[in-house]
Structures are given as C-alpha cells and as structure tokens.
Design an enzyme around this catalytic site. Structure first.
Site, PDB file in Angstrom:
ATOM      1  N   ALA A 125       0.804  -1.225   0.000  1.00 25.35           N
ATOM      2  CA  ALA A 125       0.000   0.000   0.000  1.00 25.35           C
ATOM      3  C   ALA A 125       0.837   1.275   0.000  1.00 25.35           C
ATOM      4  CB  ALA A 125      -0.927  -0.019   1.214  1.00 25.35           C
ATOM      5  N   ASN A 192       1.816  -3.459   7.894  1.00 27.78           N
ATOM      6  CA  ASN A 192       2.833  -4.292   7.225  1.00 27.78           C
ATOM      7  C   ASN A 192       3.726  -3.433   6.337  1.00 27.78           C
ATOM      8  OD1 ASN A 192       2.250  -7.300   7.811  1.00 27.78           O
ATOM      9  ND2 ASN A 192       0.240  -6.388   7.487  1.00 27.78           N
ATOM     10  N   HIS A 222      -0.618   6.953   3.709  1.00 30.00           N
ATOM     11  CA  HIS A 222       0.740   6.622   4.157  1.00 30.00           C
ATOM     12  C   HIS A 222       1.680   7.692   3.628  1.00 30.00           C
ATOM     13  CE1 HIS A 222      -0.653   2.681   5.402  1.00 30.00           C
ATOM     14  NE2 HIS A 222      -1.148   2.465   4.197  1.00 30.00           N
TER      15      HIS A 222
HETATM   16  N1  LIG Z   1       1.965  -5.590   2.510  1.00 29.95           N
HETATM   17  C1  LIG Z   1       0.965  -4.702   2.482  1.00 29.95           C
HETATM   18  O1  LIG Z   1       1.091  -3.565   1.990  1.00 29.95           O
HETATM   19  C2  LIG Z   1      -0.362  -5.084   3.029  1.00 29.95           C
HETATM   20  C3  LIG Z   1      -0.517  -6.262   3.713  1.00 29.95           C
HETATM   21  N2  LIG Z   1      -1.735  -6.631   4.181  1.00 29.95           N
HETATM   22  C4  LIG Z   1      -1.803  -7.889   4.906  1.00 29.95           C
HETATM   23  O2  LIG Z   1      -2.135  -8.931   3.979  1.00 29.95           O
HETATM   24  C5  LIG Z   1      -2.865  -9.956   4.657  1.00 29.95           C
HETATM   25  C6  LIG Z   1      -4.173 -10.233   3.892  1.00 29.95           C
HETATM   26  O3  LIG Z   1      -4.930  -9.054   3.867  1.00 29.95           O
HETATM   27  P1  LIG Z   1      -6.499  -9.085   3.530  1.00 29.95           P
HETATM   28  O4  LIG Z   1      -6.761 -10.001   2.401  1.00 29.95           O
HETATM   29  O5  LIG Z   1      -6.946  -7.686   3.445  1.00 29.95           O
HETATM   30  O6  LIG Z   1      -7.068  -9.730   4.876  1.00 29.95           O
HETATM   31  P2  LIG Z   1      -8.497 -10.408   5.111  1.00 29.95           P
HETATM   32  O7  LIG Z   1      -8.697 -10.395   6.591  1.00 29.95           O
HETATM   33  O8  LIG Z   1      -9.516  -9.769   4.260  1.00 29.95           O
HETATM   34  O9  LIG Z   1      -8.291 -11.901   4.595  1.00 29.95           O
HETATM   35  C7  LIG Z   1      -7.392 -12.794   5.197  1.00 29.95           C
HETATM   36  C8  LIG Z   1      -8.019 -14.165   5.204  1.00 29.95           C
HETATM   37  O10 LIG Z   1      -7.056 -15.127   5.622  1.00 29.95           O
HETATM   38  C9  LIG Z   1      -7.579 -15.867   6.732  1.00 29.95           C
HETATM   39  N3  LIG Z   1      -6.460 -16.283   7.577  1.00 29.95           N
HETATM   40  C10 LIG Z   1      -5.798 -15.553   8.490  1.00 29.95           C
HETATM   41  N4  LIG Z   1      -4.803 -16.290   9.038  1.00 29.95           N
HETATM   42  C11 LIG Z   1      -4.856 -17.506   8.450  1.00 29.95           C
HETATM   43  C12 LIG Z   1      -4.107 -18.694   8.597  1.00 29.95           C
HETATM   44  N5  LIG Z   1      -3.107 -18.783   9.484  1.00 29.95           N
HETATM   45  N6  LIG Z   1      -4.425 -19.766   7.837  1.00 29.95           N
HETATM   46  C13 LIG Z   1      -5.443 -19.664   6.956  1.00 29.95           C
HETATM   47  N7  LIG Z   1      -6.209 -18.580   6.761  1.00 29.95           N
HETATM   48  C14 LIG Z   1      -5.914 -17.507   7.512  1.00 29.95           C
HETATM   49  C15 LIG Z   1      -8.547 -14.923   7.408  1.00 29.95           C
HETATM   50  O11 LIG Z   1      -9.484 -15.607   8.183  1.00 29.95           O
HETATM   51  P3  LIG Z   1     -10.164 -14.829   9.442  1.00 29.95           P
HETATM   52  O12 LIG Z   1     -10.897 -13.650   8.871  1.00 29.95           O
HETATM   53  O13 LIG Z   1     -11.056 -15.856  10.033  1.00 29.95           O
HETATM   54  O14 LIG Z   1      -9.031 -14.391  10.316  1.00 29.95           O
HETATM   55  C16 LIG Z   1      -9.205 -14.262   6.193  1.00 29.95           C
HETATM   56  O15 LIG Z   1     -10.201 -15.075   5.646  1.00 29.95           O
HETATM   57  C17 LIG Z   1      -3.092  -9.430   6.087  1.00 29.95           C
HETATM   58  O16 LIG Z   1      -2.110  -9.932   6.965  1.00 29.95           O
HETATM   59  C18 LIG Z   1      -2.921  -7.932   5.942  1.00 29.95           C
HETATM   60  O17 LIG Z   1      -2.545  -7.299   7.144  1.00 29.95           O
HETATM   61  C19 LIG Z   1      -2.845  -5.872   3.928  1.00 29.95           C
HETATM   62  C20 LIG Z   1      -2.733  -4.686   3.258  1.00 29.95           C
HETATM   63  C21 LIG Z   1      -1.474  -4.162   2.818  1.00 29.95           C
HETATM   64  O1  LIG Z   2      -3.434  -1.437   3.149  1.00 24.77           O
HETATM   65  C1  LIG Z   2      -2.874  -0.594   3.875  1.00 24.77           C
HETATM   66  O2  LIG Z   2      -3.150   0.611   3.857  1.00 24.77           O
HETATM   67  C2  LIG Z   2      -1.745  -1.002   4.751  1.00 24.77           C
HETATM   68  C3  LIG Z   2      -1.980  -2.185   5.557  1.00 24.77           C
HETATM   69  O3  LIG Z   2      -3.097  -2.553   5.876  1.00 24.77           O
HETATM   70  C4  LIG Z   2      -0.788  -2.911   6.002  1.00 24.77           C
HETATM   71  O4  LIG Z   2       0.331  -2.481   5.670  1.00 24.77           O
HETATM   72  O5  LIG Z   2      -0.936  -3.930   6.688  1.00 24.77           O
END
Ligand SMILES: NC(=O)C1=CN([C@@H]2O[C@H](COP(=O)(O)OP(=O)(O)OC[C@H]3O[C@@H](n4cnc5c(N)ncnc54)[C@H](OP(=O)(O)O)[C@@H]3O)[C@@H](O)[C@H]2O)C=CC1
Ligand SMILES: O=C([O-])CC(=O)C(=O)O
Length: 272
Positions: A125, A192, A222
């Site tokens: 992001a 993240n 951000h």
């Molecule tokens: N690098 C970056 O810039 C960004 C990173 N992220 C990260 O990316 C990841 C995914 O984001 P997003 O798709 O929005 O999240 P969501 O919560 O929409 O989807 C994640 C899914 O994965 C499931 N889940 C969580 N942990 C596990 C596990 N150990 N095994 C199997 N399934 C699991 C969750 O279940 P449940 O809902 O039941 O927990 C949910 O269904 C998150 O960690 C988020 O913080 C997001 C945005 C930006």
């Molecule tokens: O999507 C975003 O703005 C950032 C975020 O959630 C992350 O870094 O985990």
C-alpha cells in the site's frame, strides 16, 4: 504457465484469484486454503476454473504448485512459510510484518539459499520503495506516518494493551509513535507497510512509525519522509480502502496483482 496455491481467501486473496481467473495474470490457480472454509468456498464459486480447496495449509505446498501466495496473516507466515520453502515452492508474502521477527527472517533467508527458492514482497500500500532501496547506503532517517479511520484500526492488539476504546476517538489523534518493529506487533493487520520500508531501508529499529486515528477520513494515507546524504524523499499515498476490508487499501491489492503478473510473465520488467 505457473501453478499457484493461495493461502487466505479474504480481500487480497479474492482479488488475486479473480485476476488469474480473468487472464490479467497468466497463471493457473490450482489450490486454495483459508481456515474459514466458507470463504474459500465463496471464492471458488466465483471462478470459472475451480481450484481444489485443501483441508490444511501444508497441502498447498505439498501439491504440485510453483508458487504459494500468502494473503492471510503474520501468524500464517510464522507457522507455514518455512515448510513452503522446504517443499521447494516460491512464496509471495503480504503479511510482511512477520519478517521483522529476526528469527523468522533469518530462517527464511537461509532456507531460500538452501532450497534455491525465492520470496517476493510486493510494494503493497505504499509507493517509493524503489527509491528507498536505491539510497539505502546514504539514508539517515525514515519516518512513516499512517492515518486511518478508527474503524480501520479496530481490533488491533494495541487497544488491548492500552485499554483504549478505538470508537471513543472523536478527533484526529496520534495514537502510536515508535519503531516499526513494535508497530507491526501492535497493529499486525494495519502496518505491514512499515516492515517493507524497514527491510528496504534502515531496518526495524531505526524506521520510525506514527499512527494517526482520524474519524474524519475515509482514506488510508501513508506518508514517507526520508532524508540522508542523497537529499530528501517525501511521498504520500491517499489510498481508497477495500470495500470488504477497510484495513486494506486498494493499492495493496493492485500491487499484489502486479507483482504476481511480473513473476508469471517473461516480458520487460519496469522499475528497480
Ligand atoms: N503488505 C501490504 O502492503 C499489506 C498487507 N496486508 C496484509 O495482507 C494480509 C491479507 O490481507 P487481507 O486479504 O486484506 O485480509 P483479510 O482479513 O480480508 O483476509 C485474510 C483471510 O485469511 C484468513 N487467515 C488468516 N490467518 C490464516 C491462517 N493462518 N491460515 C489460513 N487462513 C488464515 C482470514 O481468516 P479470518 O478472517 O477468520 O481471520 C481471512 O479469511 C493481512 O495480513 C494484511 O494485514 C494488507 C494490506 C497491505
Ligand atoms: O493497506 C494498507 O493501507 C496497509 C496495511 O493494511 C498494512 O500495511 O498492513
């Protein structure tokens, strides 16, 4: 064509699957897993070419896939990333905060060398990682200022430790200031991007993070401020949040899709 296994069928996982389904990413989605099986089922129902829903995460990488895409949680990385690499699969990670735990980073770093596999970290992001990487040896300070609506910050471990009700925040308030290392632990689903910035630049202790809760914003903003011998960088991204998960920005999803597209194609690679 690369065969992909998907770990996590939420906001990011769903859009990645749809991008593969539409041909925007030239790959085959063969296996999916989410510990909420109903999410995996709803996702598969939307796809023309149905991947297999596996019963546990180990079956993603023990099957015939080339790359596992993680879009789940930092715990998913801590628990499953090593076995994915040991099963000789590449790995794309969205929950990058997990890598600020040095023991996790070191084990995965060594495993990539030993098993000759790659870990990909999309820019997520934020913008400007290319520049931060390029000026790394001349960097003196890096600060990330993240502003989100309290509803996008709700549920973070931070509020438990401070005994603070996120919904009681009625005006723009700086709620956290500290090192990236601490930020990713207290806000695992929100910051993240601080881990990406740390890994690209000054590391997790020297990369500073300010988190602002603003009830009047509907954006995930951000702002990166970096300076050093090279000069100054100031980059701000005002992200539209995803409509199924307000914590996650639309840019994070698009960045994941673009990274996967680059991994899966043989054409010209633009940028650092
Ligand atoms: N690098 C970056 O810039 C960004 C990173 N992220 C990260 O990316 C990841 C995914 O984001 P997003 O798709 O929005 O999240 P969501 O919560 O929409 O989807 C994640 C899914 O994965 C499931 N889940 C969580 N942990 C596990 C596990 N150990 N095994 C199997 N399934 C699991 C969750 O279940 P449940 O809902 O039941 O927990 C949910 O269904 C998150 O960690 C988020 O913080 C997001 C945005 C930006
Ligand atoms: O999507 C975003 O703005 C950032 C975020 O959630 C992350 O870094 O985990």
């Amino acid at each position: 064509m690369k065969r992909i296994g998907l770990l996590g069928c939420g906001a990011i996982g769903t859009q990645i699957a749809l991008a593969i389904n539409s041909g925007q990413v030239q790959a085959e989605l063969t296996h999916v897993y989410d510990y909420d099986k109903s999410k995996a089922e709803s996702l598969v129902a939307r796809l023309d070419k149905k991947p297999t829903i596996v019963e546990n995460p180990h079956l993603l990488s023990s099957n015939n896939v080339d790359l596992v895409v993680e879009a789940a949680s930092q715990d998913a990385i801590k628990n499953h990333a090593l076995s994915i690499i040991q099963n000789r699969k590449d790995l794309m990670i969205m929950s990058v905060g997990a890598l600020l735990d040095e023991s996790v980073f070191d084990i995965l770093f060594d495993a990539c060398h030993e098993f000759k596999k790659r870990i990909y970290l999309p820019s997520g992001a934020i913008a400007g990682l290319d520049a931060i990487k390029s000026v790394k040896s001349e960097l003196e300070s890096v600060t990330l200022i993240t502003t989100k609506n309290p509803k996008a910050l709700a549920g973070a471990k931070f509020f438990e430790t401070k005994n603070m009700d996120v919904h009681s925040i009625k005006e723009k308030t700086v709620i956290f200031e500290g090192a990236a290392k601490e930020a990713v632990t207290l806000f695992p689903a929100n910051i993240n991007v601080a881990a990406l910035l740390s890994l690209a630049g000054l590391g997790s202790e020297k990369t500073l993070v300010k988190i602002v809760a603003d009830p009047n914003t509907n954006k995930n903003t951000h702002k990166i401020e970096a300076s050093g011998i090279f000069g100054k960088i100031s980059i701000q991204v005002e992200n539209v949040p995803d409509n199924t998960n307000p914590k996650t920005s639309r840019l994070a999803i698009l960045s994941a899709i673009e990274c996967l597209h680059t991994i899966c194609s043989d054409d010209i690679k633009i940028g650092t």
